[in-house]
Design a protein around this motif. Sequence first.
Motif, PDB file in Angstrom:
ATOM      1  N   PHE A  67       0.835  -1.205   0.000  1.00  0.00           N
ATOM      2  CA  PHE A  67       0.000   0.000   0.000  1.00  0.00           C
ATOM      3  C   PHE A  67       0.872   1.259   0.000  1.00  0.00           C
ATOM      4  O   PHE A  67       0.556   2.235  -0.685  1.00  0.00           O
ATOM      5  CB  PHE A  67      -0.948  -0.005   1.201  1.00  0.00           C
ATOM      6  N   SER A  68       1.962   1.234   0.746  1.00  0.00           N
ATOM      7  CA  SER A  68       2.880   2.381   0.780  1.00  0.00           C
ATOM      8  C   SER A  68       3.574   2.569  -0.565  1.00  0.00           C
ATOM      9  O   SER A  68       3.745   3.702  -1.032  1.00  0.00           O
ATOM     10  CB  SER A  68       3.929   2.197   1.883  1.00  0.00           C
ATOM     11  N   ALA A  69       3.979   1.469  -1.188  1.00  0.00           N
ATOM     12  CA  ALA A  69       4.600   1.556  -2.517  1.00  0.00           C
ATOM     13  C   ALA A  69       3.618   2.144  -3.521  1.00  0.00           C
ATOM     14  O   ALA A  69       3.977   2.999  -4.337  1.00  0.00           O
ATOM     15  CB  ALA A  69       5.072   0.180  -2.973  1.00  0.00           C
ATOM     16  N   GLY A  70       2.366   1.711  -3.466  1.00  0.00           N
ATOM     17  CA  GLY A  70       1.347   2.251  -4.358  1.00  0.00           C
ATOM     18  C   GLY A  70       1.118   3.733  -4.134  1.00  0.00           C
ATOM     19  O   GLY A  70       0.927   4.500  -5.087  1.00  0.00           O
ATOM     20  N   ALA A  71       1.156   4.156  -2.878  1.00  0.00           N
ATOM     21  CA  ALA A  71       1.005   5.582  -2.562  1.00  0.00           C
ATOM     22  C   ALA A  71       2.161   6.385  -3.153  1.00  0.00           C
ATOM     23  O   ALA A  71       1.954   7.461  -3.731  1.00  0.00           O
ATOM     24  CB  ALA A  71       0.921   5.784  -1.049  1.00  0.00           C
ATOM     25  N   ARG A  72       3.383   5.862  -3.032  1.00  0.00           N
ATOM     26  CA  ARG A  72       4.545   6.559  -3.608  1.00  0.00           C
ATOM     27  C   ARG A  72       4.418   6.664  -5.123  1.00  0.00           C
ATOM     28  O   ARG A  72       4.702   7.710  -5.717  1.00  0.00           O
ATOM     29  CB  ARG A  72       5.842   5.822  -3.245  1.00  0.00           C
ATOM     30  N   ILE A  73       3.977   5.596  -5.758  1.00  0.00           N
ATOM     31  CA  ILE A  73       3.810   5.608  -7.214  1.00  0.00           C
ATOM     32  C   ILE A  73       2.731   6.611  -7.615  1.00  0.00           C
ATOM     33  O   ILE A  73       2.880   7.334  -8.606  1.00  0.00           O
ATOM     34  CB  ILE A  73       3.500   4.187  -7.724  1.00  0.00           C
ATOM     35  N   ALA A  74       1.652   6.682  -6.850  1.00  0.00           N
ATOM     36  CA  ALA A  74       0.593   7.652  -7.144  1.00  0.00           C
ATOM     37  C   ALA A  74       1.133   9.075  -7.073  1.00  0.00           C
ATOM     38  O   ALA A  74       0.858   9.901  -7.960  1.00  0.00           O
ATOM     39  CB  ALA A  74      -0.581   7.470  -6.187  1.00  0.00           C
ATOM     40  N   VAL A  75       1.914   9.372  -6.048  1.00  0.00           N
ATOM     41  CA  VAL A  75       2.488  10.711  -5.904  1.00  0.00           C
ATOM     42  C   VAL A  75       3.466  11.000  -7.038  1.00  0.00           C
ATOM     43  O   VAL A  75       3.414  12.073  -7.663  1.00  0.00           O
ATOM     44  CB  VAL A  75       3.175  10.880  -4.525  1.00  0.00           C
ATOM     45  N   GLU A  76       4.345  10.060  -7.323  1.00  0.00           N
ATOM     46  CA  GLU A  76       5.314  10.253  -8.415  1.00  0.00           C
ATOM     47  C   GLU A  76       4.599  10.489  -9.742  1.00  0.00           C
ATOM     48  O   GLU A  76       4.981  11.373 -10.514  1.00  0.00           O
ATOM     49  CB  GLU A  76       6.242   9.039  -8.523  1.00  0.00           C
ATOM     50  N   THR A  77       3.567   9.708 -10.012  1.00  0.00           N
ATOM     51  CA  THR A  77       2.800   9.843 -11.253  1.00  0.00           C
ATOM     52  C   THR A  77       2.124  11.206 -11.313  1.00  0.00           C
ATOM     53  O   THR A  77       2.189  11.905 -12.330  1.00  0.00           O
ATOM     54  CB  THR A  77       1.748   8.719 -11.355  1.00  0.00           C
ATOM     55  N   ALA A  78       1.481  11.574 -10.223  1.00  0.00           N
ATOM     56  CA  ALA A  78       0.767  12.850 -10.183  1.00  0.00           C
ATOM     57  C   ALA A  78       1.724  14.028 -10.375  1.00  0.00           C
ATOM     58  O   ALA A  78       1.438  14.936 -11.168  1.00  0.00           O
ATOM     59  CB  ALA A  78       0.011  12.984  -8.862  1.00  0.00           C
ATOM     60  N   SER A 133     -11.596   3.709   1.274  1.00  0.00           N
ATOM     61  CA  SER A 133     -10.542   2.739   0.990  1.00  0.00           C
ATOM     62  C   SER A 133      -9.329   2.969   1.893  1.00  0.00           C
ATOM     63  O   SER A 133      -9.006   4.105   2.221  1.00  0.00           O
ATOM     64  CB  SER A 133     -10.129   2.909  -0.484  1.00  0.00           C
ATOM     65  N   PRO A 134      -8.610   1.900   2.269  1.00  0.00           N
ATOM     66  CA  PRO A 134      -7.386   2.087   3.056  1.00  0.00           C
ATOM     67  C   PRO A 134      -6.285   2.780   2.245  1.00  0.00           C
ATOM     68  O   PRO A 134      -5.324   3.275   2.820  1.00  0.00           O
ATOM     69  CB  PRO A 134      -6.984   0.667   3.463  1.00  0.00           C
ATOM     70  N   SER A 135      -6.427   2.824   0.934  1.00  0.00           N
ATOM     71  CA  SER A 135      -5.514   3.593   0.091  1.00  0.00           C
ATOM     72  C   SER A 135      -6.082   4.973  -0.177  1.00  0.00           C
ATOM     73  O   SER A 135      -5.431   5.981   0.055  1.00  0.00           O
ATOM     74  CB  SER A 135      -5.296   2.924  -1.276  1.00  0.00           C
ATOM     75  N   CYS A 136      -7.287   5.000  -0.701  1.00  0.00           N
ATOM     76  CA  CYS A 136      -7.832   6.208  -1.312  1.00  0.00           C
ATOM     77  C   CYS A 136      -8.865   6.940  -0.479  1.00  0.00           C
ATOM     78  O   CYS A 136      -9.313   8.018  -0.873  1.00  0.00           O
ATOM     79  CB  CYS A 136      -8.436   5.849  -2.671  1.00  0.00           C
ATOM     80  N   GLY A 137      -9.271   6.411   0.643  1.00  0.00           N
ATOM     81  CA  GLY A 137     -10.294   7.055   1.456  1.00  0.00           C
ATOM     82  C   GLY A 137      -9.914   8.481   1.815  1.00  0.00           C
ATOM     83  O   GLY A 137      -8.767   8.758   2.137  1.00  0.00           O
ATOM     84  N   VAL A 138     -10.899   9.367   1.760  1.00  0.00           N
ATOM     85  CA  VAL A 138     -10.689  10.784   2.080  1.00  0.00           C
ATOM     86  C   VAL A 138     -11.667  11.167   3.189  1.00  0.00           C
ATOM     87  O   VAL A 138     -12.880  11.137   2.991  1.00  0.00           O
ATOM     88  CB  VAL A 138     -10.933  11.679   0.843  1.00  0.00           C
ATOM     89  N   GLY A 181      -6.864   7.391   3.751  1.00  0.00           N
ATOM     90  CA  GLY A 181      -6.068   6.248   3.333  1.00  0.00           C
ATOM     91  C   GLY A 181      -4.638   6.684   3.035  1.00  0.00           C
ATOM     92  O   GLY A 181      -4.329   7.880   2.942  1.00  0.00           O
ATOM     93  N   LEU A 182      -3.741   5.718   2.867  1.00  0.00           N
ATOM     94  CA  LEU A 182      -2.320   6.032   2.678  1.00  0.00           C
ATOM     95  C   LEU A 182      -2.052   6.840   1.412  1.00  0.00           C
ATOM     96  O   LEU A 182      -1.227   7.753   1.416  1.00  0.00           O
ATOM     97  CB  LEU A 182      -1.496   4.741   2.662  1.00  0.00           C
ATOM     98  N   THR A 183      -2.723   6.536   0.322  1.00  0.00           N
ATOM     99  CA  THR A 183      -2.514   7.287  -0.922  1.00  0.00           C
ATOM    100  C   THR A 183      -3.089   8.688  -0.802  1.00  0.00           C
ATOM    101  O   THR A 183      -2.434   9.660  -1.208  1.00  0.00           O
ATOM    102  CB  THR A 183      -3.127   6.538  -2.116  1.00  0.00           C
ATOM    103  N   ALA A 184      -4.284   8.817  -0.245  1.00  0.00           N
ATOM    104  CA  ALA A 184      -4.878  10.143  -0.057  1.00  0.00           C
ATOM    105  C   ALA A 184      -3.971  11.004   0.820  1.00  0.00           C
ATOM    106  O   ALA A 184      -3.733  12.182   0.522  1.00  0.00           O
ATOM    107  CB  ALA A 184      -6.266  10.024   0.566  1.00  0.00           C
ATOM    108  N   GLU A 185      -3.441  10.415   1.863  1.00  0.00           N
ATOM    109  CA  GLU A 185      -2.544  11.124   2.776  1.00  0.00           C
ATOM    110  C   GLU A 185      -1.262  11.569   2.053  1.00  0.00           C
ATOM    111  O   GLU A 185      -0.816  12.713   2.202  1.00  0.00           O
ATOM    112  CB  GLU A 185      -2.215  10.194   3.939  1.00  0.00           C
ATOM    113  N   ALA A 186      -0.680  10.685   1.263  1.00  0.00           N
ATOM    114  CA  ALA A 186       0.561  11.000   0.547  1.00  0.00           C
ATOM    115  C   ALA A 186       0.335  12.069  -0.525  1.00  0.00           C
ATOM    116  O   ALA A 186       1.164  12.969  -0.698  1.00  0.00           O
ATOM    117  CB  ALA A 186       1.149   9.733  -0.073  1.00  0.00           C
ATOM    118  N   LEU A 187      -0.784  11.969  -1.241  1.00  0.00           N
ATOM    119  CA  LEU A 187      -1.081  12.982  -2.257  1.00  0.00           C
ATOM    120  C   LEU A 187      -1.283  14.352  -1.605  1.00  0.00           C
ATOM    121  O   LEU A 187      -0.775  15.364  -2.088  1.00  0.00           O
ATOM    122  CB  LEU A 187      -2.320  12.582  -3.063  1.00  0.00           C
ATOM    123  N   THR A 188      -2.005  14.383  -0.498  1.00  0.00           N
ATOM    124  CA  THR A 188      -2.228  15.641   0.218  1.00  0.00           C
ATOM    125  C   THR A 188      -0.907  16.233   0.682  1.00  0.00           C
ATOM    126  O   THR A 188      -0.672  17.442   0.524  1.00  0.00           O
ATOM    127  CB  THR A 188      -3.184  15.408   1.411  1.00  0.00           C
TER     128      THR A 188
END
Length: 168
Positions: free
Chosen positions: A87-98, A112-117, A134-141
Motif C-alpha cells: 500500500f505504501s509503494a502504491g502511494a509513492r507511485i501515485a504521488v510520483e505519477t501525479a 478505501s485504506p488507500s484512497c479514502g478521504v 487512506g495512505l494514498t490520499a494522505e501522501a497525495l495531500t
Amino acid sequence: MSASHENRAADRRPVLISACLLGRPVRFDGRGAARPHPLINDLMAEGRLIPLCPEMAGGLPTPRPPAELDSRRRVIDATGTDVTAAFSAGARIAVETALARGVRLALLKARSPSCGVGRIHDGSFSGRLIPGDGLTAEALTAAGIEVFADDDLDAAARRLAEIDGPNG
C-alpha cells in the motif's frame, strides 16, 4: 469534440483518478466501482484522466483479501497479513505519477485504506467508519495535491473549475 474545446482541454491539468471509479476490475473483490458523474464523463471526454490503482501499482493481485488500516496505520488484510509495504509503494507511485504529470487534483474511492478521504474503515472489518485518510490520499495531500472522494464529486467539480479558471 470541437477544435476550440480540444484547445481548452489541452491547457488544463490532468486529474488522477482511482481506476476502479472508471469501472476497471481492480478492487479487492475483482470488480470495478464505476461512478457515473458529469465531472468524470467530461474529464474522460477531454482525455484528462490518469487512472491508477495504488494497490495494484504496489504489487497486489486482483482479487485479494479486503484490507483495512489499523490504529497504528498498518494495512492488515482479512487473513491477518500485513500488506502495508504494498500500500505504501502504491502511494509513492501515485504521488510520483501525479507530480510528473502536473496533477493538482485527484478523485479517489471513498473509505478505501488507500484512497479514502476523510473517513476510512476502522481496521476491525466490522464496517465501522472513523475519521481519517487512506495512505494514498494522505501522501497525495502531503505532496500538495487536493483529494476528493467519489462521494464528493460535486465539490471536486467546483474546485476543478477554480483550478482551470484564468487564475488557477
